[in-house]
Design an enzyme around this catalytic site. Structure first.
Site, PDB file in Angstrom:
ATOM      1  N   ASP A  81       0.835  -1.202   0.000  1.00 19.96           N
ATOM      2  CA  ASP A  81       0.000   0.000   0.000  1.00 19.96           C
ATOM      3  C   ASP A  81       0.876   1.261   0.000  1.00 19.96           C
ATOM      4  O   ASP A  81       1.823   1.365   0.785  1.00 19.96           O
ATOM      5  CB  ASP A  81      -0.867  -0.039   1.274  1.00 19.96           C
ATOM      6  CG  ASP A  81      -2.060   0.878   1.212  1.00 19.96           C
ATOM      7  OD1 ASP A  81      -2.519   1.182   0.095  1.00 19.96           O
ATOM      8  OD2 ASP A  81      -2.549   1.282   2.287  1.00 19.96           O
ATOM      9  N   HIS A  82       0.547   2.209  -0.851  1.00 20.90           N
ATOM     10  CA  HIS A  82       1.172   3.546  -0.847  1.00 20.90           C
ATOM     11  C   HIS A  82       2.700   3.533  -0.957  1.00 20.90           C
ATOM     12  O   HIS A  82       3.372   4.294  -0.242  1.00 20.90           O
ATOM     13  CB  HIS A  82       0.794   4.317   0.419  1.00 20.90           C
ATOM     14  CG  HIS A  82      -0.620   4.813   0.417  1.00 20.90           C
ATOM     15  ND1 HIS A  82      -1.065   5.813  -0.406  1.00 20.90           N
ATOM     16  CD2 HIS A  82      -1.693   4.426   1.158  1.00 20.90           C
ATOM     17  CE1 HIS A  82      -2.352   6.023  -0.180  1.00 20.90           C
ATOM     18  NE2 HIS A  82      -2.767   5.185   0.751  1.00 20.90           N
ATOM     19  N   ALA A 205     -11.358   5.007   3.752  1.00 23.24           N
ATOM     20  CA  ALA A 205     -12.784   4.710   3.957  1.00 23.24           C
ATOM     21  C   ALA A 205     -13.167   4.483   5.421  1.00 23.24           C
ATOM     22  O   ALA A 205     -14.351   4.294   5.723  1.00 23.24           O
ATOM     23  CB  ALA A 205     -13.214   3.526   3.102  1.00 23.24           C
ATOM     24  N   ASN A 225     -10.522   0.869   0.569  1.00 26.59           N
ATOM     25  CA  ASN A 225      -9.444   0.688   1.551  1.00 26.59           C
ATOM     26  C   ASN A 225      -9.849   1.175   2.939  1.00 26.59           C
ATOM     27  O   ASN A 225     -10.275   2.324   3.088  1.00 26.59           O
ATOM     28  CB  ASN A 225      -8.220   1.513   1.136  1.00 26.59           C
ATOM     29  CG  ASN A 225      -7.464   0.921  -0.031  1.00 26.59           C
ATOM     30  OD1 ASN A 225      -7.954   0.047  -0.725  1.00 26.59           O
ATOM     31  ND2 ASN A 225      -6.266   1.413  -0.240  1.00 26.59           N
TER      32      ASN A 225
HETATM   33  O1  G3H Z   1      -4.484   2.898   1.966  1.00 29.36           O
HETATM   34  C1  G3H Z   1      -5.103   2.716   3.005  1.00 29.36           C
HETATM   35  C2  G3H Z   1      -6.396   3.288   3.244  1.00 29.36           C
HETATM   36  O2  G3H Z   1      -6.616   4.353   2.423  1.00 29.36           O
HETATM   37  C3  G3H Z   1      -6.836   3.357   4.665  1.00 29.36           C
HETATM   38  O3  G3H Z   1      -7.354   4.597   5.084  1.00 29.36           O
HETATM   39  O4  G3H Z   1      -6.911   4.334   7.505  1.00 29.36           O
HETATM   40  O5  G3H Z   1      -8.314   6.185   6.675  1.00 29.36           O
HETATM   41  O6  G3H Z   1      -9.161   3.856   6.603  1.00 29.36           O
HETATM   42  P1  G3H Z   1      -7.970   4.750   6.555  1.00 29.36           P
HETATM   43 ZN    ZN Z   2      -4.697   5.042   1.374  1.00 33.08          ZN
END
Ligand code: G3H
Ligand code: ZN
Length: 276
Positions: A81-82, A205, A225
């Site tokens: 992720d990211h 989310a 996500n």
């Molecule tokens: O990439 C991860 C998500 O965008 C999680 O976001 O922690 O605000 O639910 P959140």
């Molecule tokens: Zn994210």
């Protein structure tokens, strides 16, 4: 069963079901999430982000999550992720991750396009799915990042120049919110989704109400996500258990209730997304 992001999303009925994707930080939350997915018989994505990789080497968490995915009775994507650099992406690919996100959202558009293309070329050659981001989803916790809504024009241009398997868009969510009070611009989302052939991803989310989680799916989100909501669920129960049992020192005694809280929260979010 270990699958790629593309494989996990392909069979989901359009505008009725999205892939639930959850951030994980180790065995306990990953196992709790898989338990919820198996109970509901849905695919799921386990996502390791920068924080998780600062705690555990990428090869270690990759091996752990891939083995857990192989043992699961539902399709499980092991997703980076990211990631903001090519080296981290390739370390994840080497570690067995079946999907990676290259987040070029803080870069000028031309650089985001160029680096996303590079990541797509390399990851696709290894059979790994790629998620990219156009526009930028901000952070509620002070993390330095500029936030910018996705426009249909820029989304279309980005898609034409790159070939990701999924595309994160910014339409009103904000990362790390602890209440479901984000105001989604569904009119903007409709325009952006209408211009794209690439499946749309919604980040941040945890800040979306259960009702809007389902509306996101109806408006075309294919992957959603969630991280913070599960970390809050785990942390709150851990604190309460430790306060209730001050003489207990064995952490395994605390993990059972924490994992049940994560399973319950993952179940709630999956059911909310796919309601109706
Ligand atoms: O990439 C991860 C998500 O965008 C999680 O976001 O922690 O605000 O639910 P959140
Ligand atoms: Zn994210």
């Amino acid at each position: 069963m270990l699958v790629t992001l593309t494989e996990a999303m392909a069979p989901l009925p359009d505008r009725r079901q999205a892939l639930a994707a959850f951030n994980v930080f180790g065995y306990e939350d990953a196992a709790a999430i898989i338990a919820a997915a198996e109970e509901l018989d849905v695919p799921v994505a386990l996502m390791a982000n920068k924080l998780a990789l600062s705690h555990m080497p990428v090869a270690v968490i990759g091996a752990l999550l891939c083995e857990m995915a192989r043992r699961a009775r539902v399709p499980v994507v092991v997703h980076l992720d990211h990631a903001t650099d090519f080296v981290t992406v390739m370390q994840a690919v080497t570690a067995g991750f079946t999907s990676v996100m290259f987040d070029g959202s803080q870069l000028p558009l031309a650089q985001n396009i160029a680096q996303t293309r590079e990541v797509c070329r390399a990851a696709h050659a290894c059979g790994v799915s790629v998620e990219a981001e156009v526009g930028s989803v901000g952070y509620a916790d002070g993390t330095a990042a500029h936030a910018e809504r996705t426009t249909p024009e820029i989304a279309a241009a980005f898609e034409a120049e790159t070939a990701p398997d999924a595309l994160a868009i910014s339409v009103g969510t904000v990362h790390r919110m602890t209440e479901g009070v984000a105001r989604i611009d569904f009119a903007l989302m409709d325009k952006v989704v209408a211009t794209l052939r690439t499946p749309a991803v919604i980040h941040g989310a945890s800040g979306v109400s259960d009702e809007d989680l389902h509306r996101l799916v109806v408006h075309g989100a294919r992957k959603i996500n969630i991280g913070t909501a599960l970390r809050v669920a785990f942390g709150r129960v851990l604190r309460a258990e430790m306060e209730a049992h001050p003489g207990e020192f064995d952490r395994l005694k605390f993990y059972g209730p924490c994992m049940r809280a994560v399973t319950a929260m993952a179940r709630e979010k999956i059911l909310a997304m796919n309601a109706g």
